[in-house]
Structures are given as C-alpha cells and as structure tokens.
Design a protein around this motif. Structure first.
Motif, PDB file in Angstrom:
ATOM      1  N   GLN A  60       1.069   4.075  -2.976  1.00  0.00           N
ATOM      2  CA  GLN A  60       0.812   5.491  -2.731  1.00  0.00           C
ATOM      3  C   GLN A  60       1.993   6.358  -3.140  1.00  0.00           C
ATOM      4  O   GLN A  60       1.813   7.504  -3.562  1.00  0.00           O
ATOM      5  N   ASP A 100      -7.936   4.220   0.737  1.00  0.00           N
ATOM      6  CA  ASP A 100      -7.677   2.834   1.138  1.00  0.00           C
ATOM      7  C   ASP A 100      -8.793   1.873   0.749  1.00  0.00           C
ATOM      8  O   ASP A 100      -8.522   0.756   0.294  1.00  0.00           O
ATOM      9  N   TRP A 151      -7.557  -4.302  -5.270  1.00  0.00           N
ATOM     10  CA  TRP A 151      -6.632  -5.373  -4.891  1.00  0.00           C
ATOM     11  C   TRP A 151      -7.358  -6.718  -4.862  1.00  0.00           C
ATOM     12  O   TRP A 151      -6.859  -7.721  -5.402  1.00  0.00           O
ATOM     13  N   LEU A 206      -2.406  -5.801   1.702  1.00  0.00           N
ATOM     14  CA  LEU A 206      -1.741  -4.592   1.211  1.00  0.00           C
ATOM     15  C   LEU A 206      -0.927  -3.872   2.281  1.00  0.00           C
ATOM     16  O   LEU A 206       0.040  -3.193   1.974  1.00  0.00           O
ATOM     17  N   LYS A 207      -1.346  -4.005   3.534  1.00  0.00           N
ATOM     18  CA  LYS A 207      -0.746  -3.204   4.598  1.00  0.00           C
ATOM     19  C   LYS A 207       0.315  -3.947   5.410  1.00  0.00           C
ATOM     20  O   LYS A 207       0.864  -3.405   6.351  1.00  0.00           O
ATOM     21  N   SER A 267       0.827  -1.204   0.000  1.00  0.00           N
ATOM     22  CA  SER A 267       0.000   0.000   0.000  1.00  0.00           C
ATOM     23  C   SER A 267       0.867   1.262   0.000  1.00  0.00           C
ATOM     24  O   SER A 267       0.619   2.198  -0.771  1.00  0.00           O
ATOM     25  N   ASP A 320      -8.365  -1.269  -1.701  1.00  0.00           N
ATOM     26  CA  ASP A 320      -8.690  -2.612  -1.204  1.00  0.00           C
ATOM     27  C   ASP A 320      -9.601  -3.364  -2.184  1.00  0.00           C
ATOM     28  O   ASP A 320      -9.395  -4.551  -2.445  1.00  0.00           O
TER      29      ASP A 320
END
Length: 169
Positions: free
Chosen positions: A110, A120, A127, A141-142, A106, A124
């Motif tokens: 960005q 976000d 993704w 992602l995080k 993520s 999401d």
C-alpha cells in the motif's frame, strides 16, 4: 577454424524452423489480441523477443508463462515486479523505501501503490493467484514483521524466470 557469422537471413530462416518460437508467436499473438492493456501487450512482445534470442525458458514453462500472462491483470504484473525486489522498486520509482519499524507485506504494498488502499480483497486474490502459480512462497499478507522483513524479496526462482520472460532484456 573461422567462426561463422550469422546473417539476418540465416537467423530468420532458423527462427522459421524453431518450433518453440513459432508456438510462442501463435500463443502470444492470440492472447495479445484479447487485451487492450498496453503493459500486457508489451509483456507478450517481450516474451516473443526473448524466445527469438534464445532467452526463453524451456517449452513447457514458456507455455505456462504465456497462459499465466493471459490470465493475470496488469496489477498481478505490477505486484510481482514489486515483490521481486521491493527496495529496488522504490528506488527505480524515484521513491524512498518506507522506514517502518514494523509492517506487513500488505502495508508495504500500500505504501508502494496508494491506490490499493482499501482494496484488501482484490490484493488477496492477486496474492493467491501469484502463490498458486508458484511465483512466491510467502505467508499471509497481513502478518506483522520487521520493516526490513516487509521489504524482503518474495519471488521464487520460477517467479524470477517469469519476470525475465516478460521483461525487455
């Protein structure tokens, strides 16, 4: 024996009998007419051209790829191109890849696309869509990882085939 050179007329004649090419033209044209997004229209055009020059995947994959292209947004396509080779993406965009000690997918996205900051939930969904299509097999992602890990290629073989199908060769 002599190798027979294909003339444009014989090439067009063979295309007019190629069921996969005809199916691709019909499906891609129908989808392209439903969008005003120049990037998606170009991707549909590339799919038709790649089918004409015999660079298309087999018929079932071609049909699925056109269906995904229709359902995807331009952001899906941009993010998938990025995920295929983030380091090359930064270079091709005239940017230096970020030199993160630690980052997440993520965070790297960005850095590549500042307009995605604060988006976000949208990222999401994209993704998950790309994962459900089988175009990446990455986790969350995080999840924090090394900076190099966050810049690693993320696409599957199927994802790479899709990219090739919708990209000018």
């Amino acid at each position: 024996g002599e190798e027979k050179v294909s003339t444009p007329r014989s090439w067009f004649s063979s295309l007019s009998k190629n069921e996969q090419f005809l199916d691709t033209i019909i499906q891609a044209t129908g989808y392209a007419l439903k969008t005003g997004e120049a990037e998606k229209i170009k991707a549909f055009k590339n799919a038709v051209i790649n089918t004409a020059v015999d660079e298309a995947p087999e018929k079932t994959k071609g049909h699925l790829f056109l269906t995904y292209l229709d359902a995807f947004t331009v952001w899906h396509i941009k993010i998938l191109h990025f995920l295929d080779n983030p380091k090359r993406w930064f270079t091709d965009s005239g940017q230096r890849p970020p030199n993160f000690l630690m980052s997440s997918i993520s965070g790297t996205l960005q850095a590549a696309f500042p307009t995605l900051q604060g988006q976000d939930e949208l990222v999401d969904v994209i993704w998950k869509d790309l994962g459900n299509a089988g175009f990446h097999r990455s986790g969350d992602l995080k999840t924090m990882m090394s900076g190099d890990g966050a810049l690693a290629d993320r696409t599957t073989g199927l994802g790479k085939e899709f990219i090739a199908f919708i990209t000018e060769q």
